[in-house]
Write an enzyme that holds these catalytic residues in place. Sequence first.
Site, PDB file in Angstrom:
ATOM      1  CG  HIS A  25      33.721  39.410  41.692  1.00 45.61           C
ATOM      2  ND1 HIS A  25      34.268  38.927  40.529  1.00 45.61           N
ATOM      3  CD2 HIS A  25      34.604  40.325  42.152  1.00 45.61           C
ATOM      4  CE1 HIS A  25      35.418  39.533  40.296  1.00 45.61           C
ATOM      5  NE2 HIS A  25      35.653  40.379  41.269  1.00 45.61           N
ATOM      6  CG  HIS A  31      39.439  36.841  42.757  1.00 45.58           C
ATOM      7  ND1 HIS A  31      38.412  37.115  43.628  1.00 45.58           N
ATOM      8  CD2 HIS A  31      39.403  37.819  41.814  1.00 45.58           C
ATOM      9  CE1 HIS A  31      37.771  38.202  43.234  1.00 45.58           C
ATOM     10  NE2 HIS A  31      38.362  38.660  42.139  1.00 45.58           N
ATOM     11  CB  CYS A  66      41.968  46.976  37.057  1.00 46.74           C
ATOM     12  SG  CYS A  66      40.297  47.589  36.922  1.00 46.74           S
ATOM     13  CD  GLU A  86      40.498  47.389  30.944  1.00 47.45           C
ATOM     14  OE1 GLU A  86      40.316  48.525  31.441  1.00 47.45           O
ATOM     15  OE2 GLU A  86      40.636  46.359  31.634  1.00 47.45           O
ATOM     16  CD  GLU A 111      36.362  43.925  42.712  1.00 45.36           C
ATOM     17  OE1 GLU A 111      36.502  42.697  42.569  1.00 45.36           O
ATOM     18  OE2 GLU A 111      36.778  44.751  41.907  1.00 45.36           O
ATOM     19  CD  GLU A 113      39.673  42.089  42.544  1.00 50.58           C
ATOM     20  OE1 GLU A 113      38.907  41.631  41.679  1.00 50.58           O
ATOM     21  OE2 GLU A 113      40.268  43.184  42.425  1.00 50.58           O
TER      22      GLU A 113
END
Length: 172
Positions: A25, A31, A66, A86, A111, A113
């Site tokens: 990050h 990623h 997420c 979560e 971010e 992604e």
Amino acid sequence: MIQEQVILVDENDRETGVMEKMDAHRKAILHRAVSVFIVNSKGEWLLQQRALGKYHSNGLWTNTCCSHPRPGESSLETAKRRLGEEMGMRAELSKIFHFIYKEPLDDELTEYELDHVFIGVSDKEPNINTNEVLNWKYITYDELKRDIKKHPEHYTVWFLKIADRVNQHLNK
């Protein structure tokens, strides 16, 4: 403490290596990630408000959960694991699409992604992990759209990018 690793990928989702999550990050390295959306039988979306202790986007509303797959873990395995960790929930999940996004965050993080998006149906109330989740709610898409229009700053960047696309999938 073990540092969480993320799977680095190219734009075709081919693995290129692994890296410590915060480094990925900080350096804005592409990623793999997952986003899970749970809807109930009335069509309401289950949203979570990210815990205040999260390293980015804390206190913001977003999709049900997420995360990032661990090395050797599939995106579906990650989605199911994180839904349990979560939200304290289980549901059958189906992948509906993936997309790439790159957005700056706070604290000099980015971010970047390739996000695999999953959807599932459940009428259960979550049993939240308060280290991950501050609050939750079921909301209709129309109510959500009105609130996003008034207060986009209350939502995560990735959620704003994919909410309409998820809704289009739900209305097929």
